[in-house]
Design an enzyme around this catalytic site. Structure first.
Site, PDB file in Angstrom:
ATOM      1  N   LYS A  78       0.844  -1.200   0.000  1.00 20.70           N
ATOM      2  CA  LYS A  78       0.000   0.000   0.000  1.00 20.70           C
ATOM      3  C   LYS A  78       0.876   1.246   0.000  1.00 20.70           C
ATOM      4  O   LYS A  78       1.920   1.271   0.669  1.00 20.70           O
ATOM      5  CB  LYS A  78      -0.898  -0.025   1.247  1.00 20.70           C
ATOM      6  N   SER A 153      -9.662   1.630   2.939  1.00 15.43           N
ATOM      7  CA  SER A 153      -8.848   2.420   2.044  1.00 15.43           C
ATOM      8  C   SER A 153      -7.780   1.624   1.303  1.00 15.43           C
ATOM      9  O   SER A 153      -7.215   2.116   0.331  1.00 15.43           O
ATOM     10  CB  SER A 153      -8.165   3.534   2.837  1.00 15.43           C
ATOM     11  N   SER A 177      -9.694  -0.750   7.157  1.00 15.70           N
ATOM     12  CA  SER A 177      -9.147  -0.627   5.806  1.00 15.70           C
ATOM     13  C   SER A 177      -8.418  -1.842   5.256  1.00 15.70           C
ATOM     14  O   SER A 177      -8.072  -1.850   4.075  1.00 15.70           O
ATOM     15  CB  SER A 177      -8.218   0.573   5.722  1.00 15.70           C
TER      16      SER A 177
HETATM   17  N1  GLN Z   1     -13.160   3.878   6.603  1.00 13.14           N
HETATM   18  C1  GLN Z   1     -12.501   4.315   7.774  1.00 13.14           C
HETATM   19  C2  GLN Z   1     -12.135   5.770   7.627  1.00 13.14           C
HETATM   20  O1  GLN Z   1     -12.491   6.330   6.652  1.00 13.14           O
HETATM   21  C3  GLN Z   1     -11.303   3.470   8.064  1.00 13.14           C
HETATM   22  C4  GLN Z   1     -10.120   3.807   7.263  1.00 13.14           C
HETATM   23  C5  GLN Z   1      -8.903   3.002   7.610  1.00 13.14           C
HETATM   24  O2  GLN Z   1      -8.991   1.961   8.270  1.00 13.14           O
HETATM   25  N2  GLN Z   1      -7.745   3.521   7.224  1.00 13.14           N
HETATM   26  O3  GLN Z   1     -11.510   6.355   8.449  1.00 13.14           O
END
Ligand code: GLN
Length: 485
Positions: A78, A153, A177
C-alpha cells in the site's frame, strides 16, 4: 498459471527448483501490465527492486542455503508504507514526488525473508475512506464488477490480490481498511492486535488505531505473511515482543469445544439480508465443526462510529500538520508570505475528505470543546474495550459481518460522507479496542459478489483466528472461486 498459485505453492515451487523467483516476479509484472489499466490497483511498479530481491533468492536456492517460510513470494505494498527510493504518495497530491530514503520495518523484514516488492498500490487519500474513490490518482475498480468499488482504504492491495496481480499484499487498517476491502474483493485480510506489527515507515493517520496487516487469497498465505512482519521493533515504541503463537502454528487444529459468540448488535438493522444469511451460514458450519455457538453482547457498539470519527479525526489533524509545503512533496506556486505558503499548499494538496477531517479534528481538540468531544470519546472507547473483554470471557472468538453490504457502486456513497462512515459499523470497534480482526470470504450475493465474515479474537490470539478461518475455508470451499480475468 503462476499468477493463480497461492503464495505457499509459489514458495514450494521455487524451493523445488521448478521455477525461479525471477520468473515468478516477471509473470506478476506482466500480469500487472495486462490487468492494471482496467483496475488501477497499482500506482507504480518497482521492477528493479523486485528483480534484485528475486535474483538474491535464486542465488540462495542455487547454493542450497536455507530460506524463510515465504521466500520468493512477491508482495504488493500500500502506498502509505515506505519502500526506499519509491515514491510514497498516500494517494495524495500533497506528497507528490516524495521518495523516502529508508524502508518501513515491514519492508525490511520482507526483504530479509526474501519477498520481492512488486510495487505500490492505490488507496483513499491518507487512508481516509472506505471505497478507494478518494485517491488523487483515480478510483480503483473491483475485479468482480468493474463498476463497483473494491472497498477501502487499502482497495488497491485487495483488488491486486483478488485479480492475481500479486499473490499477497500489505495494507493498513485504522478502522477497517484491511478487513473491509478484503471482504468486498473476496480475499482474506487481517487487522493485527495493536502493537503486533511495527508502524515504523507507515505514514501516520490515527496513531492509537493504525496497524499494518496482510492480505492473501488463502488463510494460510495471510498467516504466513503475518509471521514475516510481526514482532517488536525498537524503532516503534508501541510494538511489542509478540507474546502469542505464530500465526501459522495451529492452522488445522480441531475446533471441538471452541466457543463462538455472535454479537447480536452486528446482525441487526442496516445489515443487508444476504450478508446476514451468509454470516449465519458460516456460523452453522462452525457448529458442524464442533464449535459451541452462542449470542454475545456489545452494548456500546452503536457508539463506535461517533467515537471513532472523533478520535481518528483528532489524531489525524495533529499527524497531518507536518504537510506544510516545506518538508515534503508539493509546494504551492502562490506563496505571498509564509502563512500563505502553508495555507495554499494545504488548500491545493489535500482533497475535501481530508480537509473535512482536519477541520473536525481541530474542532474537537479546541479548548472549550475538548472535554465535550475528545475526552468523552476516550471514555466511550474504554466502554467499548470493556464490552469486548466481557464478551471474550465467555467466547474465544466473535463472528459477524465485515461490511453491512457487498461491494457498492462507484459514486453511490462518495457524495455523502455520513453514508460512507456508516459502512464502517462492524469494523471500527476492533481498532478502538486494539483486538485482532480477520476477514474471510463466506459466500456470494445473488449477483455474484463476495461476502465477508469477520472473526474477532482476544489480543495476540491471531493464531486462533487463523485456525478457525482455515478450518472454515476448507469447509465452505469459497476460496477457489475467483473473478474472471
Ligand atoms: N473507513 C474508515 C475511515 O475512513 C477506516 C479507514 C482506515 O482503516 N484507514 O476512516
Amino acid at each position: 498459471m503462476l499468477t493463480e498459485c497461492s503464495a505457499s505453492e509459489i514458495h514450494r515451487r521455487i524451493l523445488a527448483r521448478e521455477v525461479s523467483c525471477e520468473e515468478v516476479v516477471q509473470a506478476h509484472l506482466e500480469r500487472i501490465d495486462a490487468g492494471n489499466p482496467k483496475l488501477n490497483a497499482f500506482l507504480c511498479r518497482t521492477p528493479d527492486l523486485a528483480l534484485e530481491t528475486a535474483r538474491a533468492v535464486d542465488a540462495r536456492v542455487a547454493q542450497g542455503k536455507e530460506l524463510g517460510p515465504l521466500a520468493g513470494v512477491p508482495v504488493a505494498i500500500k502506498d502509505n508504507i515506505s519502500v526506499p527510493g519509491a515514491e510514497v504518495t498516500c494517494g495524495s497530491r500533497i506528497l507528490k514526488g516524495y521518495r523516502p530514503i529508508y524502508g518501513a520495518t515491514v519492508y525490511e523484514r520482507m526483504l530479509a525473508a526474501g519477498l520481492p516488492c512488486l510495487g505500490k498500490t492505490n488507496m483513499d487519500e491518507f487512508a481516509m475512506g472506505s471505497s478507494t474513490e478518494h485517491s488523487a490518482f483515480g478510483a480503483t475498480s473491483n475485479p468482480w464488477d468493474l463498476e463497483r468499488v473494491p472497498g477501502g482504504s487499502s482497495g488497491g492491495s485487495a483488488a491486486a490480490v483478488a485479480a492475481g496481480l500479486a499473490p499477497v499484499a500489505l495494507g493498513s487498517d485504522t478502522g477497517g481498511s484491511v478487513r473491509q476491502p478484503a471482504a468486498l474483493c473476496g480475499i482474506v485480510g487481517l487487522k493485527p492486535t495493536y502493537g503486533a506489527v511495527s508502524r515504523y515507515g507507515l505514514v501516520a493517520f490515527a496513531s492509537s488505531l493504525d496497524q499494518i496487516g496482510p492480505f492473501g487469497r488463502t488463510v494460510e498465505d495471510c498467516a504466513r505473511l503475518f509471521d514475516v512482519i510481526r514482532g517488536r521493533d525498537p524503532k516503534d515504541s508501541t510494538s511489542v515482543d509478540y507474546p502469542g503463537r505464530p500465526g501459522g502454528a495451529d492452522l488445522s487444529k480441531d475446533l471441538t469445544g471452541l466457543r463462538v459468540g455472535v454479537p447480536e448488535e452486528m446482525l441487526g438493522e442496516g445489515i443487508d439480508a444476504q450478508t446476514r444469511a451468509a454470516v449465519q451460514g458460516a456460523v452453522r458450519q462452525l457448529e458442524k465443526l464442533g464449535a459451541k455457538v452462542g449470542t454475545a453482547h456489545l452494548p456500546h457498539l452503536k457508539y463506535s462510529i461517533a467515537t471513532y470519527y472523533v478520535i481518528a479525526c483528532a489524531e489525524a489533524s495533529s499527524n497531518l500538520a507536518r504537510y506544510d509545503g516545506i518538508r515534503y512533496g508539493l509546494r504551492t506556486e502562490n506563496a505571498p508570505d509564509l502563512s500563505g505558503l502553508f495555507e495554499n499548499t494545504r488548500g491545493e494538496g489535500f482533497n475535501p475528505e481530508v480537509k473535512r477531517r482536519i477541520i473536525l479534528g481541530t474542532y474537537v481538540l479546541s479548548s472549550g470543546y475538548y472535554d465535550a468531544y475528545y475526552l468523552r470519546a476516550q471514555k466511550v472507547r474504554t466502554l467499548i474495550r470493556r464490552d469486548f473483554l466481557q464478551a471474550h470471557a465467555d467466547f474465544d472468538v466473535l463472528a459477524g459481518p465485515v461490511s453491512p453490504t457487498s461491494a457498492f457502486r462507484k459514486g453511490e456513497k462518495s457524495e455523502n460522507p455520513l453514508e460512507m462512515y456508516l459502512a464502517d459499523i462492524c469494523t471500527l470497534s476492533a481498532n478502538l479496542a486494539g483486538i485482532p480482526g480477520l476477514s474471510m470470504p463466506c459466500g456470494f450475493s445473488n449477483t455474484g459478489l463476495p461476502i465477508g465474515l469477520q472473526l474477532l479474537g482476544r489480543p495476540f490470539a491471531e493464531s486462533q483466528l487463523f485456525n478457525v478461518a482455515h478450518c472454515l475455508e476448507r469447509e465452505l470451499g469459497v476460496a477457489s472461486r475467483r473473478p474472471a480475468p
